[in-house]
Enzyme design. Structure first.
Site, PDB file in Angstrom:
ATOM      1  N   ARG A  73       0.829  -1.210   0.000  1.00 38.59           N
ATOM      2  CA  ARG A  73       0.000   0.000   0.000  1.00 38.59           C
ATOM      3  C   ARG A  73       0.862   1.258   0.000  1.00 38.59           C
ATOM      4  NH1 ARG A  73      -4.021   2.074   4.655  1.00 38.59           N
ATOM      5  NH2 ARG A  73      -5.073   3.713   3.475  1.00 38.59           N
TER       6      ARG A  73
ATOM      7  N   HIS B 187       0.830   4.257  -2.817  1.00 34.75           N
ATOM      8  CA  HIS B 187       0.598   5.655  -2.433  1.00 34.75           C
ATOM      9  C   HIS B 187       1.781   6.547  -2.771  1.00 34.75           C
ATOM     10  CE1 HIS B 187      -3.177   5.724   0.215  1.00 34.75           C
ATOM     11  NE2 HIS B 187      -3.149   4.545  -0.383  1.00 34.75           N
TER      12      HIS B 187
ATOM     13  N   GLY C  65       4.610   9.736  -9.114  1.00 30.43           N
ATOM     14  CA  GLY C  65       5.781   8.953  -9.500  1.00 30.43           C
ATOM     15  C   GLY C  65       6.494   8.301  -8.330  1.00 30.43           C
TER      16      GLY C  65
ATOM     17  N   ASP D  85       9.126   8.063  -6.208  1.00 31.74           N
ATOM     18  CA  ASP D  85      10.256   8.897  -5.819  1.00 31.74           C
ATOM     19  C   ASP D  85      10.489   8.933  -4.315  1.00 31.74           C
ATOM     20  OD1 ASP D  85       8.096  10.372  -4.985  1.00 31.74           O
ATOM     21  OD2 ASP D  85       8.451  12.071  -6.320  1.00 31.74           O
TER      22      ASP D  85
ATOM     23  N   GLU E 130       3.822  14.638   2.341  1.00 29.72           N
ATOM     24  CA  GLU E 130       2.793  13.750   1.785  1.00 29.72           C
ATOM     25  C   GLU E 130       2.231  12.776   2.814  1.00 29.72           C
ATOM     26  OE1 GLU E 130       3.798  11.622  -1.786  1.00 29.72           O
ATOM     27  OE2 GLU E 130       4.704  13.383  -2.699  1.00 29.72           O
TER      28      GLU E 130
ATOM     29  N   ASN F  63      -3.205   9.699   3.525  1.00 27.58           N
ATOM     30  CA  ASN F  63      -2.053   8.875   3.890  1.00 27.58           C
ATOM     31  C   ASN F  63      -1.919   8.624   5.395  1.00 27.58           C
ATOM     32  OD1 ASN F  63      -1.119   8.430   1.281  1.00 27.58           O
ATOM     33  ND2 ASN F  63       0.133  10.292   1.270  1.00 27.58           N
TER      34      ASN F  63
ATOM     35  N   HIS G 100      -5.791  -6.139  -3.126  1.00 27.40           N
ATOM     36  CA  HIS G 100      -6.684  -6.256  -1.965  1.00 27.40           C
ATOM     37  C   HIS G 100      -6.837  -7.694  -1.483  1.00 27.40           C
ATOM     38  CE1 HIS G 100      -8.915  -2.165  -2.738  1.00 27.40           C
ATOM     39  NE2 HIS G 100      -7.662  -2.028  -2.347  1.00 27.40           N
ATOM     40  N   THR G 101      -6.148  -8.612  -2.119  1.00 24.29           N
ATOM     41  CA  THR G 101      -6.185  -9.996  -1.650  1.00 24.29           C
ATOM     42  C   THR G 101      -5.417 -10.165  -0.338  1.00 24.29           C
ATOM     43  OG1 THR G 101      -5.923 -12.304  -2.353  1.00 24.29           O
ATOM     44  CG2 THR G 101      -4.129 -10.803  -2.879  1.00 24.29           C
TER      45      THR G 101
ATOM     46  N   THR H  26      -8.683 -15.872   2.654  1.00 14.37           N
ATOM     47  CA  THR H  26      -7.245 -16.164   2.767  1.00 14.37           C
ATOM     48  C   THR H  26      -6.498 -14.839   2.968  1.00 14.37           C
ATOM     49  OG1 THR H  26      -7.017 -16.106   0.340  1.00 14.37           O
ATOM     50  CG2 THR H  26      -7.351 -18.268   1.366  1.00 14.37           C
TER      51      THR H  26
ATOM     52  N   ASP I 148      -3.278 -14.447  -3.512  1.00 14.29           N
ATOM     53  CA  ASP I 148      -3.876 -15.370  -4.470  1.00 14.29           C
ATOM     54  C   ASP I 148      -5.003 -14.646  -5.202  1.00 14.29           C
ATOM     55  OD1 ASP I 148      -5.900 -15.212  -2.580  1.00 14.29           O
ATOM     56  OD2 ASP I 148      -5.484 -17.183  -1.710  1.00 14.29           O
TER      57      ASP I 148
END
Length: 328
Positions: A68, A72, A78, A80, A94, A100, A200-201, A251, A256
């Site tokens: 994540r 973000h 980009g 960086d 940021e 965030n 999101h798995t 899971t 997966d």
């Protein structure tokens, strides 16, 4: 007059030569390669792997947290490492923008640990943005995800301002049309957007991001029994905003394609998850990845490679920070 003309022509030639050399120099500095640190920091990959393995074993949510954090960092402006920079009395960075604030600390921690080890082995050599990219790839592999090559040689941003990420990151409540527009503006296709949503798995979401839509008696897309369970799990979220639920309840710690299998059953957590299945532009890809994990892994790996190259800084356009949380 002839001498003046010759002198003028000579001056132009010299100027063009200087510009050519500068361009060649910049091109050389800007070239990303998979073996960028093979000579300057030969133990780079080993140090990253040792760091992420130890962290993931002690804190199993690290992979999702780092993934994540990577998104973000890369998606708004980009890759960086600008999201790692701490705010000061004179600047709100940021990482302190409202979107965030919920980024898990374990993502930051694993990058800081790797940077500390690399500074001891190869001082002022490896950028924080390269560390994030490789650490995320290796963490995903540890939880069952696909391996993919990462080109290296990024530099770190010299700026980090919360105002520069406003409205540039997807929200859990966004409509699919808005999400498609956001990804399209950065060169990503609808299929690549769906593949990246498969992140999101693993991981979790705070109750405040979805609980207002959870109602067993209406048509918001939730499986009724799942909705009841979510209401119970999030019953005290207003007094404890840290309460969260796994994105993939089947899971949760394994990378997966179960996320895509869950969505058609009403087991998606976020509004955007349900939108992927209800929208005719994205539904075919949800169905494809639900039945074919290998295809999902292949497309996810390609989209992650593409994301890792989005807006990178190279050569003189960036720096190699001594500390990832502070600009030199």
């Amino acid at each position: 007059m002839a001498e003046q003309s010759q002198l003028k022509n000579l001056t132009i030639i010299l100027l063009l030569l200087c510009l050519s050399f500068q361009s060649l120099s910049f091109a050389a500095e800007s070239h990303l390669t998979v073996d960028f640190y093979s000579k300057s920091c030969p133990k780079f990959l080993d140090i990253i792997r040792e760091t992420i393995t130890n962290k993931q074993i002690s804190t199993p949510t690290t992979a999702a947290a780092a993934l994540r954090l990577f998104f973000h960092d890369c998606f708004p402006n980009g890759c960086d490492a600008s999201v790692l920079v701490s705010s000061t009395a004179f600047n709100t960075a940021e990482r302190d923008s409202s979107i965030n604030l919920s980024l898990p600390g374990d993502g930051f921690d694993v990058v800081i640990r790797a940077k500390t080890a690399l500074e001891l082995a190869c001082p002022n050599t490896v950028s924080c943005s390269d560390i994030i990219a490789v650490a995320v790839r290796d963490l995903l592999v540890t939880v069952g995800g696909p391996y993919y090559e990462i080109s290296l040689g990024r530099r770190d941003s010299r700026t980090s301002k919360s105002s520069l990420v406003s409205d540039l990151l997807p929200l859990p409540s966004m409509q699919i049309s808005k999400l498609i527009d956001q990804f399209s503006s950065r060169g990503f296709s609808v299929q690549e957007m769906v593949a990246l949503s498969g992140a999101h798995t693993i991981g979790f979401s705070h109750c405040k991001e979805f609980t207002n839509r959870v109602n067993p008696n209406n048509s918001t897309g939730y499986n009724p029994r799942f909705a009841v369970a979510l209401k119970k799990a999030c019953s005290n979220y207003k007094s404890d905003p840290t309460i969260s639920v796994f994105n993939d309840v089947m899971t949760p710690n394994k990378f997966d394609n179960m996320y895509f299998q869950n969505i058609p059953k009403g087991l998606g957590l976020l509004e955007s998850d349900h939108g992927l299945f209800s929208d005719p532009r994205t539904r075919p890809f949800v169905e494809l990845y639900a039945r074919d994990q290998s295809r999902f892994f292949n497309d996810f790996a390609g989209a992650m490679q593409k994301l890792s190259l989005h807006g990178v800084l190279t050569g003189r356009r960036g720096e190699i920070r001594r500390r990832c949380d502070a600009i030199n």
